[in-house]
Design a protein around this motif. Structure first.
Motif, short mmCIF file in Angstrom:
data_model
loop_
_atom_site.label_atom_id
_atom_site.label_comp_id
_atom_site.label_asym_id
_atom_site.label_seq_id
_atom_site.Cartn_x
_atom_site.Cartn_y
_atom_site.Cartn_z
N TRP A 1 0.86 -1.17 0.00
CA TRP A 1 0.00 0.00 0.00
C TRP A 1 0.89 1.23 0.00
N LYS A 2 0.45 2.27 -0.70
CA LYS A 2 1.20 3.53 -0.69
C LYS A 2 0.22 4.69 -0.71
N SER A 3 0.39 5.56 0.29
CA SER A 3 -0.44 6.76 0.37
C SER A 3 0.44 7.99 0.45
N PHE A 4 -0.05 9.06 -0.14
CA PHE A 4 0.55 10.37 0.01
C PHE A 4 -0.49 11.23 0.74
N GLY A 5 -0.28 11.40 2.03
CA GLY A 5 -1.29 12.06 2.83
C GLY A 5 -2.56 11.23 2.84
N GLU A 6 -3.68 11.85 2.46
CA GLU A 6 -4.95 11.14 2.45
C GLU A 6 -5.22 10.46 1.10
N HIS A 7 -4.29 10.64 0.15
CA HIS A 7 -4.49 10.06 -1.19
C HIS A 7 -3.80 8.71 -1.28
N THR A 8 -4.56 7.66 -1.47
CA THR A 8 -4.01 6.30 -1.57
C THR A 8 -3.75 5.98 -3.04
N VAL A 9 -2.50 5.63 -3.35
CA VAL A 9 -2.08 5.40 -4.73
C VAL A 9 -1.99 3.92 -5.05
N LEU A 10 -1.54 3.11 -4.09
CA LEU A 10 -1.47 1.66 -4.27
C LEU A 10 -2.29 0.99 -3.18
N ARG A 11 -3.03 -0.05 -3.57
CA ARG A 11 -3.97 -0.68 -2.66
C ARG A 11 -3.75 -2.19 -2.61
N GLY A 12 -2.83 -2.61 -1.77
CA GLY A 12 -2.62 -4.04 -1.54
C GLY A 12 -2.12 -4.80 -2.76
N VAL A 13 -1.11 -4.25 -3.44
CA VAL A 13 -0.60 -4.86 -4.67
C VAL A 13 0.31 -6.04 -4.35
N ASN A 14 0.09 -7.14 -5.05
CA ASN A 14 0.96 -8.31 -4.99
C ASN A 14 1.45 -8.61 -6.41
N LEU A 15 2.76 -8.74 -6.55
CA LEU A 15 3.33 -8.97 -7.88
C LEU A 15 4.62 -9.76 -7.73
N GLN A 16 4.80 -10.76 -8.56
CA GLN A 16 6.03 -11.55 -8.57
C GLN A 16 6.72 -11.41 -9.92
N VAL A 17 8.03 -11.16 -9.86
CA VAL A 17 8.83 -11.05 -11.07
C VAL A 17 9.89 -12.15 -11.02
N ASP A 18 9.76 -13.12 -11.90
CA ASP A 18 10.71 -14.22 -11.92
C ASP A 18 12.01 -13.81 -12.60
N ARG A 19 13.08 -14.47 -12.22
CA ARG A 19 14.39 -14.15 -12.75
C ARG A 19 14.43 -14.40 -14.26
N GLY A 20 15.01 -13.44 -14.98
CA GLY A 20 15.16 -13.59 -16.42
C GLY A 20 13.90 -13.28 -17.22
N LYS A 21 12.85 -12.80 -16.55
CA LYS A 21 11.59 -12.53 -17.22
C LYS A 21 11.33 -11.03 -17.33
N THR A 22 10.43 -10.67 -18.25
CA THR A 22 10.01 -9.29 -18.43
C THR A 22 8.54 -9.16 -18.06
N VAL A 23 8.28 -8.24 -17.14
CA VAL A 23 6.90 -7.94 -16.73
C VAL A 23 6.59 -6.51 -17.16
N CYS A 24 5.50 -6.32 -17.89
CA CYS A 24 5.06 -4.99 -18.29
C CYS A 24 3.87 -4.57 -17.45
N LEU A 25 3.93 -3.34 -16.93
CA LEU A 25 2.83 -2.77 -16.17
C LEU A 25 2.07 -1.82 -17.08
N ILE A 26 0.78 -2.05 -17.24
CA ILE A 26 -0.04 -1.21 -18.10
C ILE A 26 -1.20 -0.65 -17.30
N GLY A 27 -1.80 0.39 -17.83
CA GLY A 27 -2.93 1.03 -17.18
C GLY A 27 -2.96 2.50 -17.53
N ALA A 28 -4.06 3.15 -17.20
CA ALA A 28 -4.21 4.57 -17.51
C ALA A 28 -3.24 5.40 -16.67
N SER A 29 -2.98 6.63 -17.10
CA SER A 29 -2.18 7.54 -16.30
C SER A 29 -2.84 7.74 -14.94
N GLY A 30 -2.02 7.72 -13.89
CA GLY A 30 -2.55 7.89 -12.54
C GLY A 30 -3.02 6.62 -11.89
#
Length: 260
Positions: A28-57
């Protein structure tokens, strides 16, 4: 082996066989009262490429910055090669020396040549001799197609060339993981291909990479896994074919309808 500010010794060492290169656990990541990340779980295996996509913000860049502690998670943990780097006592500078970061803006020193921009961290962080640092820098700049530009300052280079210097600078440190934060977003369209080609080569060499990108074609072609974030939530993740051809969530279907 590194010593943190409170005197606690923390070791960052190669992972055991089968252990992920990076694990993000309930972050989780918040800046003051603004929460930017909400319980994110992500695994990156060795030698692999993970792309993060989504709208701005949606939290993509913040998640990436949490992976090398440029942003400290409000809660949760980030595990790099088996070591929880979010625990008290971790030498943050030592952690970052294992994680290469390429930003949207190139963050080069404008008064230094390409060669000097690459040798600087080798001299100051890895404490290499000038001879050894220069040899490595020459090799990395040649690797990204800039052997003829080592004496050029950033102002004498195109945006694409500057970004390739930034990639060479990160590669010179022999990172365990490379993080790319929309590395082509500041480039003119005709310069994008050169940077993406370098990243394709790194993927073929099985460099562990996490890439925030709006280049859906690149994500489909190069990624081993794609993760879609929306409003700080990791909504869906999977292979490129599952994400792009058979999205499960309505939020992902709407996003893809807008960008494809």
């Amino acid at each position: 082996m590194n010593t943190g500010a409170d005197g606690q010794t923390v070791t960052v060492q190669p992972a055991r066989a089968g252990q992920p290169a990076v694990s993000v656990v309930d972050v989780w990541k918040s800046f003051g009262e603004h929460t930017v990340l909400r319980g994110v779980n992500l695994q990156v295996d060795r030698g692999k490429t993970v792309c993060l996509i989504g709208a701005s913000g949606s939290g993509k860049s913040t998640l990436l910055r949490c992976m090398n502690l440029l942003e400290a998670p409000t809660s949760g943990s980030v595990v790099l090669d088996g070591v929880d780097i979010t625990k008290p006592g971790v030498d943050i500078d030592a952690v970052r020396s294992h994680v290469g970061m390429v930003f949207q803006q190139f963050n080069l020193f404008p008064h230094m040549t390409a060669l000097r921009n690459v040798t600087l961290a080798l001299r100051t962080v890895r404490r290499l001799s000038m001879e050894d640092a220069t040899e490595i820098a020459h090799a990395r700049l040649a690797e990204v197609g800039l052997a003829a530009y080592i004496k050029h300052r950033p102002g004498q280079l195109s945006g694409g060339q500057q970004q390739r210097v930034a990639i060479a600078r990160s590669l010179a440190m022999e990172p365990k993981v490379m993080l790319f934060d929309e590395p082509t977003s500041a480039l003119d369209p005709e310069l994008v291909k050169g940077v993406l080609d370098i990243m394709r080569q790194l993927a073929k060499r099985e460099m562990t990479m996490v890439v925030v990108t709006h280049e859906m074609g690149f994500a489909r072609e190069v990624a081993d896994n794609v993760a879609f974030l929306d409003d700080g939530v990791l909504v869906e993740q999977g292979t490129p074919s599952s994400i792009f051809d058979a999205p499960r969530s309505e939020r992902l279907r709407v996003f893809l309808s807008q960008v494809l």
